[in-house]
Design a protein around this motif. Structure first.
Motif, PDB file in Angstrom:
ATOM      1  N   ASP A 255       5.888   5.078  -5.340  1.00 16.60           N
ATOM      2  CA  ASP A 255       5.937   4.670  -6.757  1.00 16.60           C
ATOM      3  C   ASP A 255       4.775   5.190  -7.594  1.00 16.60           C
ATOM      4  OD1 ASP A 255       8.286   3.467  -6.385  1.00 16.60           O
ATOM      5  OD2 ASP A 255       7.631   1.407  -6.779  1.00 16.60           O
ATOM      6  N   ASN A 256       3.750   5.691  -6.937  1.00 10.89           N
ATOM      7  CA  ASN A 256       2.587   6.264  -7.618  1.00 10.89           C
ATOM      8  C   ASN A 256       1.983   5.290  -8.638  1.00 10.89           C
ATOM      9  OD1 ASN A 256       0.662   8.139  -8.272  1.00 10.89           O
ATOM     10  ND2 ASN A 256       1.991   9.345  -9.614  1.00 10.89           N
ATOM     11  N   ASP A 257       1.630   4.105  -8.153  1.00  7.34           N
ATOM     12  CA  ASP A 257       1.063   3.090  -9.052  1.00  7.34           C
ATOM     13  C   ASP A 257      -0.463   3.017  -8.921  1.00  7.34           C
ATOM     14  OD1 ASP A 257       3.185   1.974 -10.553  1.00  7.34           O
ATOM     15  OD2 ASP A 257       3.953   1.052  -8.725  1.00  7.34           O
ATOM     16  N   ASP A 258      -1.110   2.651 -10.022  1.00  8.26           N
ATOM     17  CA  ASP A 258      -2.578   2.618 -10.049  1.00  8.26           C
ATOM     18  C   ASP A 258      -3.152   1.217  -9.866  1.00  8.26           C
ATOM     19  OD1 ASP A 258      -2.409   5.255 -10.562  1.00  8.26           O
ATOM     20  OD2 ASP A 258      -2.997   5.145 -12.680  1.00  8.26           O
ATOM     21  N   TYR A 259      -2.337   0.190 -10.164  1.00  7.81           N
ATOM     22  CA  TYR A 259      -2.860  -1.180 -10.087  1.00  7.81           C
ATOM     23  C   TYR A 259      -1.958  -2.069  -9.248  1.00  7.81           C
ATOM     24  CZ  TYR A 259      -6.204   0.178 -13.544  1.00  7.81           C
ATOM     25  OH  TYR A 259      -7.229   0.825 -14.172  1.00  7.81           O
ATOM     26  N   ARG A 260      -2.595  -2.966  -8.514  1.00  9.14           N
ATOM     27  CA  ARG A 260      -1.869  -3.916  -7.666  1.00  9.14           C
ATOM     28  C   ARG A 260      -2.743  -5.142  -7.487  1.00  9.14           C
ATOM     29  NH1 ARG A 260       3.139  -4.832  -5.764  1.00  9.14           N
ATOM     30  NH2 ARG A 260       3.489  -2.608  -5.356  1.00  9.14           N
TER      31      ARG A 260
ATOM     32  N   HIS B 230      -4.985   3.505  -2.525  1.00 13.15           N
ATOM     33  CA  HIS B 230      -5.272   4.956  -2.507  1.00 13.15           C
ATOM     34  C   HIS B 230      -6.173   5.366  -3.660  1.00 13.15           C
ATOM     35  CE1 HIS B 230      -1.680   4.794  -5.118  1.00 13.15           C
ATOM     36  NE2 HIS B 230      -2.183   5.842  -5.717  1.00 13.15           N
ATOM     37  N   LYS B 231      -6.117   4.591  -4.775  1.00 13.44           N
ATOM     38  CA  LYS B 231      -7.018   4.906  -5.895  1.00 13.44           C
ATOM     39  C   LYS B 231      -8.459   4.532  -5.523  1.00 13.44           C
ATOM     40  CE  LYS B 231      -4.720   6.721  -9.167  1.00 13.44           C
ATOM     41  NZ  LYS B 231      -5.164   7.958  -9.821  1.00 13.44           N
ATOM     42  N   GLN B 232      -8.589   3.507  -4.700  1.00 14.55           N
ATOM     43  CA  GLN B 232      -9.917   3.035  -4.311  1.00 14.55           C
ATOM     44  C   GLN B 232     -10.499   3.842  -3.137  1.00 14.55           C
ATOM     45  OE1 GLN B 232     -11.508   0.650  -5.931  1.00 14.55           O
ATOM     46  NE2 GLN B 232     -13.245   0.300  -4.571  1.00 14.55           N
ATOM     47  N   TYR B 233      -9.635   4.157  -2.155  1.00 11.01           N
ATOM     48  CA  TYR B 233     -10.163   4.762  -0.917  1.00 11.01           C
ATOM     49  C   TYR B 233      -9.656   6.182  -0.654  1.00 11.01           C
ATOM     50  CZ  TYR B 233     -11.805   0.093   0.200  1.00 11.01           C
ATOM     51  OH  TYR B 233     -12.464  -1.114   0.156  1.00 11.01           O
ATOM     52  N   GLY B 234      -8.733   6.663  -1.480  1.00 11.44           N
ATOM     53  CA  GLY B 234      -8.139   7.975  -1.225  1.00 11.44           C
ATOM     54  C   GLY B 234      -6.887   7.820  -0.370  1.00 11.44           C
TER      55      GLY B 234
ATOM     56  N   ILE C 229       0.849  -1.209   0.000  1.00 14.23           N
ATOM     57  CA  ILE C 229       0.000   0.000   0.000  1.00 14.23           C
ATOM     58  C   ILE C 229       0.877   1.249   0.000  1.00 14.23           C
ATOM     59  CG2 ILE C 229      -1.675   1.369   1.299  1.00 14.23           C
ATOM     60  CD1 ILE C 229      -2.819  -1.186   2.462  1.00 14.23           C
ATOM     61  N   HIS C 230       1.852   1.266   0.900  1.00 10.65           N
ATOM     62  CA  HIS C 230       2.702   2.461   1.000  1.00 10.65           C
ATOM     63  C   HIS C 230       3.578   2.636  -0.241  1.00 10.65           C
ATOM     64  CE1 HIS C 230       2.379   3.136   5.660  1.00 10.65           C
ATOM     65  NE2 HIS C 230       1.224   3.229   5.026  1.00 10.65           N
ATOM     66  N   ASP C 231       4.047   1.522  -0.782  1.00 12.29           N
ATOM     67  CA  ASP C 231       4.891   1.580  -1.977  1.00 12.29           C
ATOM     68  C   ASP C 231       4.143   2.175  -3.176  1.00 12.29           C
ATOM     69  OD1 ASP C 231       7.462   0.861  -3.172  1.00 12.29           O
ATOM     70  OD2 ASP C 231       6.327  -0.572  -4.372  1.00 12.29           O
ATOM     71  N   ASP C 232       2.833   1.934  -3.232  1.00 14.36           N
ATOM     72  CA  ASP C 232       2.038   2.395  -4.379  1.00 14.36           C
ATOM     73  C   ASP C 232       1.613   3.863  -4.280  1.00 14.36           C
ATOM     74  OD1 ASP C 232       2.127  -0.104  -5.571  1.00 14.36           O
ATOM     75  OD2 ASP C 232       0.286  -0.807  -4.613  1.00 14.36           O
ATOM     76  N   LEU C 233       1.767   4.459  -3.107  1.00 10.42           N
ATOM     77  CA  LEU C 233       1.287   5.839  -2.903  1.00 10.42           C
ATOM     78  C   LEU C 233       1.955   6.833  -3.856  1.00 10.42           C
ATOM     79  CD1 LEU C 233       1.288   5.952   1.018  1.00 10.42           C
ATOM     80  CD2 LEU C 233      -0.732   6.218  -0.458  1.00 10.42           C
ATOM     81  N   PRO C 234       1.276   7.944  -4.152  1.00 11.19           N
ATOM     82  CA  PRO C 234       1.883   8.956  -5.033  1.00 11.19           C
ATOM     83  C   PRO C 234       3.264   9.418  -4.560  1.00 11.19           C
ATOM     84  CG  PRO C 234      -0.435   9.431  -4.706  1.00 11.19           C
ATOM     85  CD  PRO C 234      -0.117   8.268  -3.803  1.00 11.19           C
ATOM     86  N   ALA C 235       3.470   9.475  -3.254  1.00 15.23           N
ATOM     87  CA  ALA C 235       4.775   9.936  -2.750  1.00 15.23           C
ATOM     88  C   ALA C 235       5.881   8.903  -2.969  1.00 15.23           C
ATOM     89  CB  ALA C 235       4.672  10.255  -1.260  1.00 15.23           C
TER      90      ALA C 235
END
Ligand code: GRG
Length: 288
Positions: free
Chosen positions: A84-89, A96-100, A76-82
């Motif tokens: 890797d800023n990833d949209d799919y996992r 963060h794309k699903q829940y903010g 979850i933390h790795d995917d955050l905009p700050a």
């Protein structure tokens, strides 16, 4: 070998630890990132390592699942905009794309605290040296001497061509630390013998490297459908990887060489007729 026996045990335990309470949104967000298509390689490694040393796998189950929760938090933390800023996992939108972002950060935090609740409870119920050792080992592998250290090296190396030594240190920690801890957790339930712990540590380190090289290879050779996340993400974020530093051919060559080494080590110590050997084979041949 069918690992469904291990996987079902793990999935049931994870589910049991994640019953929805109020406020529902945070519990939903936690479940979203755990109860899904995760391969559960780390907790399965713990159970298989315990099995090969003939210790009851239920003893390691809380610790194995603690590692999976920590892993889910790190995703979850790795995917955050700050980061890797990833949209799919795992084949769906990132947390963060699903829940903010705010809920995603808190879901990650909760999935980092929960494993310590679970492990300390297991230690209170059964305060053996083995349990205390394993909890301490997992905490150390997660923290600034392990996974976090690897992530920091990763972030400060973005956009730079780094040395082979630094790349190995990055992989050894970012991906290797939890994989090493998974194997050691299983082994340490059976014995705290120093030589045996060292053997599993070395094996885990090598498997972690193999795992990450495959991840780097799949990032440039696979499809989004197969790996459940965007491809070419390392190139886009200008990251040094085994493939960008040494090229695809050398990455594949080293992959085969390291894979043969770990399989030989396992064979020498435990033979090939066991779940751990089959699991290593499965991990080495994975394509997602
Ligand atoms: C959790 C304390 C804490 C800190 C977070 C963001 C971060 C620090 C670390 C990132 C670590 C990271 C994402 C490493 C990559 C590991 C990796 C290869 C993940 C993919 O593992 P798989 O293939 O995935 O086992 P599944 O989805 O099957 O579990």
């Amino acid at each position: 070998m069918d690992f469904n026996f291990y996987k079902n045990k793990i999935d049931n335990y994870l589910d049991l630890c994640l019953q929805i309470k109020k406020p529902a949104i945070i519990h939903e967000a936690m479940r979203y990132s755990v109860i899904n298509q995760g391969k559960r390689i780390r907790p399965i490694l713990s159970l298989a390592a315990a099995d090969v040393l003939k210790v009851d796998i239920d003893k390691v189950l809380p610790f194995a699942c603690a590692i999976e929760f920590i892993h889910c938090c790190s995703l979850i933390h790795d995917d955050l905009p700050a980061m890797d800023n990833d949209d799919y996992r795992r084949g769906k939108l990132t947390n963060h794309k699903q829940y903010g972002e705010a809920i995603a950060i808190l879901a990650g935090d909760s999935l980092l605290n929960l494993p310590y609740e679970i492990m300390s409870k297991a230690c209170l119920l059964n305060p053996t040296q083995n349990n205390l050792f394993v909890m301490n080992y997992i905490a150390d592998a997660t923290g600034v001497n392990g996974m976090i250290k690897g992530q920091v090296i990763d972030i400060i190396s973005e956009g730079k061509k780094i040395s082979k030594e630094l790349l190995l240190e990055l992989h050894e920690n970012k991906t290797g630390a939890l994989i090493r801890a998974s194997l050691v957790a299983g082994a340490a339930m059976a014995t705290l013998d120093n030589d045996m712990i060292k053997f599993f540590e070395k094996l885990g380190l090598k498997l972690g490297l193999i795992f990450q090289i495959k991840d780097d290879i799949l990032d440039v050779t696979s499809t989004k459908e197969k790996i459940g996340k965007d491809i070419n993400s390392d190139l886009k974020s200008d990251k040094s990887t085994y493939v960008t530093l040494f090229g695809l051919e050398k990455a594949k060559y080293d992959y085969d060489m390291f894979s043969k080494q770990v399989l030989d080590d396992l064979k020498t110590n435990f033979g090939i007729d066991n779940n751990l050997y089959s699991l290593f084979n499965y991990i080495i041949n994975r394509d997602n």
